[in-house]
Design an enzyme around this catalytic site. Structure first.
Site, mmCIF file in Angstrom:
data_model
loop_
_atom_site.group_PDB
_atom_site.id
_atom_site.type_symbol
_atom_site.label_atom_id
_atom_site.label_comp_id
_atom_site.label_asym_id
_atom_site.label_seq_id
_atom_site.Cartn_x
_atom_site.Cartn_y
_atom_site.Cartn_z
ATOM 1 N N GLU A 46 -6.704 4.585 8.019
ATOM 2 C CA GLU A 46 -6.549 6.024 7.740
ATOM 3 C C GLU A 46 -7.834 6.597 7.134
ATOM 4 O O GLU A 46 -8.169 7.760 7.374
ATOM 5 C CB GLU A 46 -5.331 6.242 6.826
ATOM 6 C CG GLU A 46 -4.030 6.049 7.601
ATOM 7 C CD GLU A 46 -2.882 5.473 6.805
ATOM 8 O OE1 GLU A 46 -2.907 5.532 5.559
ATOM 9 O OE2 GLU A 46 -1.939 4.940 7.435
ATOM 10 N N GLU B 44 -5.129 -4.915 10.641
ATOM 11 C CA GLU B 44 -4.136 -3.862 10.829
ATOM 12 C C GLU B 44 -4.440 -3.120 12.125
ATOM 13 O O GLU B 44 -5.252 -2.177 12.135
ATOM 14 C CB GLU B 44 -4.170 -2.869 9.663
ATOM 15 C CG GLU B 44 -3.840 -3.483 8.322
ATOM 16 C CD GLU B 44 -3.290 -2.457 7.335
ATOM 17 O OE1 GLU B 44 -2.153 -2.630 6.911
ATOM 18 O OE2 GLU B 44 -3.989 -1.480 7.031
ATOM 19 N N GLY C 89 2.606 2.368 10.885
ATOM 20 C CA GLY C 89 3.558 3.466 10.748
ATOM 21 C C GLY C 89 4.250 3.857 12.043
ATOM 22 O O GLY C 89 4.889 4.905 12.119
ATOM 23 N N SER D 192 3.638 -2.007 10.443
ATOM 24 C CA SER D 192 5.083 -2.047 10.697
ATOM 25 C C SER D 192 5.718 -3.401 10.358
ATOM 26 O O SER D 192 6.616 -3.855 11.070
ATOM 27 C CB SER D 192 5.391 -1.635 12.142
ATOM 28 O OG SER D 192 4.958 -0.305 12.373
ATOM 29 N N GLY E 41 2.961 -1.072 4.291
ATOM 30 C CA GLY E 41 2.964 0.359 3.998
ATOM 31 C C GLY E 41 4.374 0.841 3.682
ATOM 32 O O GLY E 41 4.887 0.638 2.586
ATOM 33 N N ASN F 165 0.874 -1.173 0.000
ATOM 34 C CA ASN F 165 0.000 0.000 0.000
ATOM 35 C C ASN F 165 0.912 1.225 0.000
ATOM 36 O O ASN F 165 1.497 1.558 1.025
ATOM 37 C CB ASN F 165 -0.902 -0.032 1.238
ATOM 38 C CG ASN F 165 -1.711 1.246 1.384
ATOM 39 O OD1 ASN F 165 -1.734 2.093 0.483
ATOM 40 N ND2 ASN F 165 -2.374 1.398 2.526
ATOM 41 N N TRP F 166 1.006 1.860 -1.160
ATOM 42 C CA TRP F 166 1.947 2.981 -1.290
ATOM 43 C C TRP F 166 1.440 4.253 -0.629
ATOM 44 O O TRP F 166 2.159 5.239 -0.531
ATOM 45 C CB TRP F 166 2.243 3.249 -2.778
ATOM 46 C CG TRP F 166 2.968 2.127 -3.470
ATOM 47 C CD1 TRP F 166 3.371 0.930 -2.919
ATOM 48 C CD2 TRP F 166 3.393 2.085 -4.848
ATOM 49 N NE1 TRP F 166 4.010 0.158 -3.864
ATOM 50 C CE2 TRP F 166 4.035 0.837 -5.058
ATOM 51 C CE3 TRP F 166 3.281 2.975 -5.917
ATOM 52 C CZ2 TRP F 166 4.565 0.463 -6.297
ATOM 53 C CZ3 TRP F 166 3.809 2.606 -7.152
ATOM 54 C CH2 TRP F 166 4.455 1.357 -7.332
ATOM 55 N N LYS F 167 0.176 4.252 -0.221
ATOM 56 C CA LYS F 167 -0.431 5.441 0.390
ATOM 57 C C LYS F 167 -0.185 6.655 -0.518
ATOM 58 O O LYS F 167 -0.125 6.498 -1.728
ATOM 59 C CB LYS F 167 0.087 5.631 1.822
ATOM 60 C CG LYS F 167 -0.079 4.337 2.644
ATOM 61 C CD LYS F 167 0.100 4.517 4.114
ATOM 62 C CE LYS F 167 -0.086 3.176 4.814
ATOM 63 N NZ LYS F 167 -0.003 3.262 6.253
ATOM 64 N N HIS G 48 -9.526 1.034 5.184
ATOM 65 C CA HIS G 48 -8.204 1.235 5.786
ATOM 66 C C HIS G 48 -8.348 2.168 6.992
ATOM 67 O O HIS G 48 -9.154 3.102 6.975
ATOM 68 C CB HIS G 48 -7.230 1.829 4.763
ATOM 69 C CG HIS G 48 -5.818 1.821 5.266
ATOM 70 N ND1 HIS G 48 -5.345 2.777 6.126
ATOM 71 C CD2 HIS G 48 -4.802 0.945 5.060
ATOM 72 C CE1 HIS G 48 -4.083 2.494 6.426
ATOM 73 N NE2 HIS G 48 -3.731 1.389 5.793
#
Ligand code: 13P
Length: 250
Positions: free
Chosen positions: A96, A166, A172, A211, A232, A9-11, A94
């Site tokens: 976020e 997650e 992160g 992570s 991520g 997931n490149w965000k 997700h």
């Protein structure tokens, strides 16, 4: 036997030049992978990434989707559009999206339906916050996140889907769940879905995210209910992502 999967997931990172270099290295390094490998670039790069991935086994995914099919929804992207540009996976729910953009379980379930009904594969993200874990609400929170989807879309819809556990406190932060913490929640997810359909639950792939690095991937993926990872930060460096993919090989 569930085939392991590693999804990057490149965000909101990268540029056309960065992505081209990253994907070239991933395509070269993942050619012989027995585990499935997928990447989820930002929307604007999907079309070009699909072209770069054309002759590879790497699967394309998107990070988000609109719950509506089409119409006057300025700034949104539909599941049909994602299919049109070559996506297979779509992340829904997700953390976020849930925490920064106010997506609740009901909206996530509608997005899941939108993806599923277009023949795409939803990656349903679930997970608890640190406060919820510390007050022993992990199972309750995850049950509600799962139940919203199953109630709206039916257990059969999980046949094409992937679930990603997650924990919000691990995303992160560098504080990854221990393999046993991940295993416990993955087993809970599988057991809860087995209450509706044992075969679907047994075949469902449940990925861990939060992570994941080269140093912890192998021990996480070795747990019996951990079927790979949603990656991520480490998916933005080809060598690290490929090492994580290698850790998912039997
Ligand atoms: P990190 O691997 O950077 O913790 O992110 C995990 C994640 O959110 C993947 O969707």
């Amino acid at each position: 036997m569930r085939r392991k999967a590693v999804i990057g997931n490149w965000k909101m990172h990268g540029s056309r030049a960065d992505n081209a270099a990253l994907i070239e290295a991933i395509v070269a390094g993942a050619a012989d992978s027995s585990a499935e490998c997928a990447v989820c670039p930002p929307f604007v790069y999907l079309h070009e990434m699909a072209r770069l991935l054309r002759d590879s086994a790497i699967v394309l995914g998107a990070q988000n989707v609109c719950a509506e099919a089409q119409g006057a929804y300025t700034g949104e992207v539909s599941a049909a559009m994602l299919k049109d540009v070559g996506c297979h996976y779509v992340l829904v729910g997700h953390s976020e999206r849930r925490t920064l953009y106010g997506e609740d379980n009901a909206l996530v379930a509608r997005k899941f339906v939108a993806v599923h009904s277009r023949g795409l594969a939803p990656v349903l993200c679930v997970g608890e916050t640190l406060a919820e874990r510390e007050t022993n609400q992990t199972q309750q929170v995850i049950a509600a996140q799962l139940d919203a989807v199953v109630t709206l879309c039916g257990i059969q819809s999980l046949e094409q889907a992937v679930v990603a556990y997650e924990p919000v406190w691990a995303i992160g932060t560098g504080h990854t769940a221990t393999p046993q913490q991940a295993q416990d929640v993955h087993a809970f997810i599988r057991q809860r879905l087995a209450g509706q359909d044992a075969k679907i639950a047994a075949e469902l792939r449940i990925l861990y995210g939060g992570s994941v690095k080269t140093g912890n991937a192998r021990e996480l993926f070795a747990m019996s209910d951990v079927d790979g990872g949603l990656i991520g930060g480490a998916s933005l460096k080809a060598d690290e992502f490929l090492a994580i993919l290698a850790a998912a090989q039997p």
